[in-house]
Design a protein around this motif. Structure first.
Motif, mmCIF file in Angstrom:
data_model
loop_
_atom_site.group_PDB
_atom_site.id
_atom_site.type_symbol
_atom_site.label_atom_id
_atom_site.label_comp_id
_atom_site.label_asym_id
_atom_site.label_seq_id
_atom_site.Cartn_x
_atom_site.Cartn_y
_atom_site.Cartn_z
ATOM 1 N N LYS A 84 56.628 -25.814 22.758
ATOM 2 C CA LYS A 84 57.967 -26.449 23.067
ATOM 3 C C LYS A 84 59.410 -26.229 22.246
ATOM 4 O O LYS A 84 60.118 -26.959 22.076
ATOM 5 N N MET A 85 59.123 -24.858 21.619
ATOM 6 C CA MET A 85 60.149 -24.642 20.936
ATOM 7 C C MET A 85 61.208 -23.746 21.879
ATOM 8 O O MET A 85 60.854 -22.950 22.368
ATOM 9 N N VAL A 86 62.478 -24.190 21.647
ATOM 10 C CA VAL A 86 63.504 -23.665 22.453
ATOM 11 C C VAL A 86 64.832 -23.270 21.723
ATOM 12 O O VAL A 86 65.061 -24.018 20.858
ATOM 13 N N ASP A 87 65.318 -22.044 21.882
ATOM 14 C CA ASP A 87 66.519 -21.702 21.090
ATOM 15 C C ASP A 87 67.608 -22.181 21.775
ATOM 16 O O ASP A 87 67.622 -22.903 22.834
ATOM 17 N N GLN A 88 69.031 -22.087 21.386
ATOM 18 C CA GLN A 88 70.120 -22.441 22.204
ATOM 19 C C GLN A 88 70.265 -21.674 23.290
ATOM 20 O O GLN A 88 70.792 -22.679 24.250
ATOM 21 N N GLU A 89 70.023 -20.558 23.379
ATOM 22 C CA GLU A 89 70.368 -19.768 24.721
ATOM 23 C C GLU A 89 69.350 -20.583 25.950
ATOM 24 O O GLU A 89 69.868 -20.686 26.927
ATOM 25 N N THR A 90 68.050 -20.739 25.502
ATOM 26 C CA THR A 90 67.032 -21.298 26.264
ATOM 27 C C THR A 90 67.525 -22.680 26.829
ATOM 28 O O THR A 90 67.339 -23.083 27.728
ATOM 29 N N PHE A 91 67.868 -23.483 25.746
ATOM 30 C CA PHE A 91 68.465 -24.620 25.905
ATOM 31 C C PHE A 91 69.281 -24.758 27.024
ATOM 32 O O PHE A 91 69.387 -25.633 28.210
ATOM 33 N N GLN A 149 68.331 -23.897 30.474
ATOM 34 C CA GLN A 149 67.521 -25.166 31.362
ATOM 35 C C GLN A 149 68.783 -26.018 31.911
ATOM 36 O O GLN A 149 68.561 -26.537 32.957
ATOM 37 N N ARG A 150 69.558 -26.514 30.929
ATOM 38 C CA ARG A 150 70.871 -27.133 31.463
ATOM 39 C C ARG A 150 71.533 -26.677 32.568
ATOM 40 O O ARG A 150 71.843 -27.431 33.633
ATOM 41 N N ILE A 151 71.907 -25.392 32.650
ATOM 42 C CA ILE A 151 72.644 -24.768 33.806
ATOM 43 C C ILE A 151 71.540 -25.080 34.910
ATOM 44 O O ILE A 151 72.264 -25.221 36.065
ATOM 45 N N LYS A 155 69.106 -26.843 35.731
ATOM 46 C CA LYS A 155 69.234 -28.525 36.249
ATOM 47 C C LYS A 155 70.433 -28.946 36.868
ATOM 48 O O LYS A 155 70.527 -29.588 37.942
ATOM 49 N N ALA A 156 71.690 -28.372 36.421
ATOM 50 C CA ALA A 156 72.875 -28.864 36.949
ATOM 51 C C ALA A 156 73.026 -28.209 38.465
ATOM 52 O O ALA A 156 73.712 -28.627 39.158
ATOM 53 N N ARG A 157 72.621 -26.946 38.412
ATOM 54 C CA ARG A 157 72.814 -25.976 39.725
ATOM 55 C C ARG A 157 71.736 -26.945 40.811
ATOM 56 O O ARG A 157 72.326 -26.951 42.013
ATOM 57 N N GLU A 158 70.683 -27.300 40.471
ATOM 58 C CA GLU A 158 69.696 -28.153 41.311
ATOM 59 C C GLU A 158 70.366 -29.473 41.597
ATOM 60 O O GLU A 158 70.147 -29.826 43.078
ATOM 61 N N GLN A 159 70.985 -29.974 40.849
ATOM 62 C CA GLN A 159 71.463 -31.424 41.254
ATOM 63 C C GLN A 159 72.762 -31.157 42.119
ATOM 64 O O GLN A 159 73.115 -31.642 42.820
ATOM 65 N N THR A 160 73.430 -29.936 41.813
ATOM 66 C CA THR A 160 74.609 -29.430 42.803
ATOM 67 C C THR A 160 74.072 -29.345 44.059
ATOM 68 O O THR A 160 74.757 -29.789 45.225
ATOM 69 N N LYS A 161 72.882 -28.418 44.431
ATOM 70 C CA LYS A 161 72.324 -28.285 45.777
ATOM 71 C C LYS A 161 71.982 -29.648 46.312
ATOM 72 O O LYS A 161 72.366 -29.402 47.678
#
Length: 236
Positions: A82-89, A92-94, A96-102
């Protein structure tokens, strides 16, 4: 008053950046303490900053050292699951935002085509529509027809279930009629009334497998009348 959403970006002003750091650090350490107390878990925080000569350690150096040792001793797979760095985080946010926009675009498109469908029902010509609109209109109509068909089938299944329940209730109602006749006597006037009530008529008879019927409503009303007229009499 609602709190204004904070824009996440680097604060260029050093004084403002330092003030924000102090506030956020205090809030972060408070949250770590709260989750440790409320959930009875082990949590630690180490904060390095250019504003402090020494790193901020919570809750204490020995406890943090113990947690780090425990973390290093874990298997590599469990450690990085469950470890993520800033780039991965951020990725993931991007996503999720794209799916919500679709999703919002699809909902808006459905509403737009539904309005076109209602306009066509009121007399608007479909020849003025573009090919894309015609394709989406066909999809919306097919989907609505499918939903109507599903509702129709559900209603038919409910009606069939009600009929089966009614047929299953006939033997019990017939037994009630026989019990009434045995209580009041088949030769008495009241017993003959029950026998007459058990005769099928066209309006309120539900036939069973034996071929006889029973007017359930009439028999129940007569039974109630007998109880009111003879309060001391109890069915056997």
């Amino acid at each position: 008053m609602a709190r204004r959403r904070v824009r996440l970006h680097y604060i260029a002003n050093e004084s403002s950046r330092k003030t924000t750091f102090r506030k956020r650090k205090k809030s972060l350490l408070k949250k770590v303490d709260e989750i440790s107390t409320l959930c009875d878990i082990k949590a630690a925080a180490i904060i390095y900053s250019p504003f402090d000569s020494e790193p901020e350690v919570f809750p204490s150096h020995p406890e943090v050292r113990q947690l780090l040792t425990r973390f290093r001793d874990m298997p590599e797979m469990d450690k990085t699951r469950k470890m993520v760095d800033q780039e991965t985080f951020l990725r993931q946010r991007i996503d999720k935002a794209r799916e919500q926009t679709k999703k919002v675009k699809r909902e808006n498109r459905d509403k737009e085509i539904s309005q076109i469908m209602f306009s066509c029902l009121k007399g608007k010509s479909v020849f003025d529509l573009e090919m894309r609109d015609l394709h989406d209109l066909y999809f919306i109509i097919e989907r609505n027809l499918m939903e109507l068909e599903i509702k129709k089938q559900d209603k038919q299944e409910k009606n069939q279930e009600n009929k089966l329940n009614l047929v299953e209730a006939v033997p019990a109602a017939a037994e009630l009629g026989r019990m009434m006749r045995s209580v009041f006597g088949e030769g008495t006037s009241r017993g003959m009334e029950y026998e007459a009530d058990a005769v099928p008529n066209d309006a309120n008879v539900v036939p069973n497998d034996a071929g006889y019927g029973l007017d359930i409503v009439a028999a129940t009303n007569v039974f109630k009348g007998d109880l009111e007229a003879s309060p001391g009499r109890a069915p056997v």
